[in-house]
Scaffold this motif. Structure first.
Motif, PDB file in Angstrom:
ATOM      1  N   GLU A 239      25.094  34.020  27.648  1.00 52.18           N
ATOM      2  CA  GLU A 239      25.661  34.305  26.380  1.00 52.18           C
ATOM      3  C   GLU A 239      25.161  35.394  25.649  1.00 52.18           C
ATOM      4  OE1 GLU A 239      21.595  32.826  25.535  1.00 52.18           O
ATOM      5  OE2 GLU A 239      23.128  32.044  26.977  1.00 52.18           O
ATOM      6  N   HIS A 240      24.081  36.065  26.432  1.00 53.47           N
ATOM      7  CA  HIS A 240      23.459  37.243  25.716  1.00 53.47           C
ATOM      8  C   HIS A 240      23.455  38.424  26.489  1.00 53.47           C
ATOM      9  CE1 HIS A 240      20.998  39.853  23.243  1.00 53.47           C
ATOM     10  NE2 HIS A 240      20.068  40.059  24.112  1.00 53.47           N
ATOM     11  N   ALA A 241      22.948  38.142  27.850  1.00 53.73           N
ATOM     12  CA  ALA A 241      22.667  39.399  28.676  1.00 53.73           C
ATOM     13  C   ALA A 241      24.071  39.553  29.459  1.00 53.73           C
ATOM     14  CB  ALA A 241      21.299  39.058  29.321  1.00 53.73           C
ATOM     15  N   SER A 242      24.607  40.909  29.606  1.00 51.03           N
ATOM     16  CA  SER A 242      25.595  41.086  30.438  1.00 51.03           C
ATOM     17  C   SER A 242      24.811  41.883  31.678  1.00 51.03           C
ATOM     18  CB  SER A 242      26.695  42.225  29.759  1.00 51.03           C
ATOM     19  OG  SER A 242      27.302  42.684  30.806  1.00 51.03           O
ATOM     20  N   PRO A 243      25.416  41.436  32.633  1.00 44.73           N
ATOM     21  CA  PRO A 243      24.541  42.234  34.058  1.00 44.73           C
ATOM     22  C   PRO A 243      25.298  43.689  34.153  1.00 44.73           C
ATOM     23  CG  PRO A 243      26.273  40.506  34.728  1.00 44.73           C
ATOM     24  CD  PRO A 243      26.063  40.409  33.180  1.00 44.73           C
ATOM     25  N   LEU A 244      26.202  43.891  33.491  1.00 41.43           N
ATOM     26  CA  LEU A 244      26.749  45.064  33.469  1.00 41.43           C
ATOM     27  C   LEU A 244      26.143  46.252  32.608  1.00 41.43           C
ATOM     28  CD1 LEU A 244      30.561  44.128  34.210  1.00 41.43           C
ATOM     29  CD2 LEU A 244      28.912  44.674  35.706  1.00 41.43           C
ATOM     30  N   ALA A 245      25.362  45.764  31.622  1.00 40.05           N
ATOM     31  CA  ALA A 245      24.872  46.626  30.726  1.00 40.05           C
ATOM     32  C   ALA A 245      23.916  47.551  31.409  1.00 40.05           C
ATOM     33  CB  ALA A 245      24.121  45.945  29.864  1.00 40.05           C
ATOM     34  N   THR A 246      23.784  48.870  30.731  1.00 38.31           N
ATOM     35  CA  THR A 246      22.980  49.915  31.301  1.00 38.31           C
ATOM     36  C   THR A 246      21.464  49.613  30.815  1.00 38.31           C
ATOM     37  OG1 THR A 246      24.682  51.564  30.918  1.00 38.31           O
ATOM     38  CG2 THR A 246      22.599  52.315  31.150  1.00 38.31           C
TER      39      THR A 246
ATOM     40  N   ARG B 281      24.279  34.485  49.476  1.00 34.05           N
ATOM     41  CA  ARG B 281      24.070  33.065  50.282  1.00 34.05           C
ATOM     42  C   ARG B 281      25.469  32.190  50.523  1.00 34.05           C
ATOM     43  NH1 ARG B 281      19.570  34.877  48.362  1.00 34.05           N
ATOM     44  NH2 ARG B 281      17.658  34.334  49.031  1.00 34.05           N
ATOM     45  N   GLY B 282      26.299  32.989  50.160  1.00 34.52           N
ATOM     46  CA  GLY B 282      27.678  32.428  50.205  1.00 34.52           C
ATOM     47  C   GLY B 282      28.294  31.807  49.186  1.00 34.52           C
ATOM     48  N   HIS B 283      27.675  31.800  48.030  1.00 34.69           N
ATOM     49  CA  HIS B 283      28.228  31.110  46.736  1.00 34.69           C
ATOM     50  C   HIS B 283      29.401  31.986  46.087  1.00 34.69           C
ATOM     51  CE1 HIS B 283      25.505  27.731  46.869  1.00 34.69           C
ATOM     52  NE2 HIS B 283      24.795  28.754  47.242  1.00 34.69           N
ATOM     53  N   GLU B 284      30.319  31.586  45.403  1.00 33.27           N
ATOM     54  CA  GLU B 284      31.267  32.224  44.838  1.00 33.27           C
ATOM     55  C   GLU B 284      30.918  32.390  43.216  1.00 33.27           C
ATOM     56  OE1 GLU B 284      35.686  32.152  43.047  1.00 33.27           O
ATOM     57  OE2 GLU B 284      35.441  31.475  45.269  1.00 33.27           O
ATOM     58  N   VAL B 285      30.594  33.604  42.900  1.00 39.03           N
ATOM     59  CA  VAL B 285      29.763  33.783  41.631  1.00 39.03           C
ATOM     60  C   VAL B 285      30.889  34.415  40.554  1.00 39.03           C
ATOM     61  CG1 VAL B 285      27.685  34.561  40.210  1.00 39.03           C
ATOM     62  CG2 VAL B 285      27.529  33.764  42.628  1.00 39.03           C
ATOM     63  N   THR B 286      30.808  33.666  39.387  1.00 36.10           N
ATOM     64  CA  THR B 286      31.715  34.268  38.325  1.00 36.10           C
ATOM     65  C   THR B 286      30.679  34.179  36.988  1.00 36.10           C
ATOM     66  OG1 THR B 286      33.700  33.450  39.134  1.00 36.10           O
ATOM     67  CG2 THR B 286      33.685  34.120  36.782  1.00 36.10           C
ATOM     68  N   VAL B 287      30.244  35.303  36.288  1.00 36.02           N
ATOM     69  CA  VAL B 287      29.492  35.485  35.470  1.00 36.02           C
ATOM     70  C   VAL B 287      30.433  35.466  34.039  1.00 36.02           C
ATOM     71  CG1 VAL B 287      27.669  36.834  34.116  1.00 36.02           C
ATOM     72  CG2 VAL B 287      27.795  36.646  36.532  1.00 36.02           C
ATOM     73  N   TYR B 288      30.059  34.856  33.056  1.00 37.96           N
ATOM     74  CA  TYR B 288      30.856  34.640  31.654  1.00 37.96           C
ATOM     75  C   TYR B 288      29.774  35.342  30.803  1.00 37.96           C
ATOM     76  CZ  TYR B 288      34.501  31.941  34.043  1.00 37.96           C
ATOM     77  OH  TYR B 288      35.689  31.695  34.783  1.00 37.96           O
ATOM     78  N   THR B 289      30.057  36.268  30.055  1.00 36.69           N
ATOM     79  CA  THR B 289      29.145  36.853  29.088  1.00 36.69           C
ATOM     80  C   THR B 289      30.029  37.417  27.875  1.00 36.69           C
ATOM     81  OG1 THR B 289      27.172  38.326  28.729  1.00 36.69           O
ATOM     82  CG2 THR B 289      29.119  39.096  30.115  1.00 36.69           C
ATOM     83  N   ARG B 290      29.149  37.918  26.864  1.00 37.54           N
ATOM     84  CA  ARG B 290      29.825  38.226  25.632  1.00 37.54           C
ATOM     85  C   ARG B 290      30.517  39.634  25.936  1.00 37.54           C
ATOM     86  NH1 ARG B 290      26.573  42.308  23.324  1.00 37.54           N
ATOM     87  NH2 ARG B 290      24.582  42.035  23.938  1.00 37.54           N
ATOM     88  N   ARG B 291      31.651  40.227  25.229  1.00 38.80           N
ATOM     89  CA  ARG B 291      31.962  41.360  25.435  1.00 38.80           C
ATOM     90  C   ARG B 291      30.790  42.481  24.940  1.00 38.80           C
ATOM     91  NH1 ARG B 291      37.883  42.215  23.622  1.00 38.80           N
ATOM     92  NH2 ARG B 291      37.047  39.889  22.887  1.00 38.80           N
TER      93      ARG B 291
END
Length: 50
Positions: free
Chosen positions: A4-11, A34-44
């Motif tokens: 909800e706070h930290a975007s993994p795409l932030a610089t 490890r083979g998991h399908e991962v989707t990250v939902y975060t704030r814009r």
């Protein structure tokens, strides 16, 4: 994964980027490797253009 706070795409080193952003990105990558399908939902990070 919901981050909800930290975007993994932030610089890293920016106003809203620090340890939590790095952790979310690393954890997501480790799960995917490890083979998991991962989707990250975060704030814009930036508003959409009108």
């Amino acid at each position: 994964m919901v981050s909800e706070h930290a975007s993994p795409l932030a610089t890293v080193g920016g106003a809203d980027a620090g340890g939590q952003n790095v952790h979310v990105a690393a954890l997501s990558l480790a799960l995917a490797e490890r083979g998991h399908e991962v989707t990250v939902y975060t704030r814009r990070g930036v508003p959409l253009a009108a």
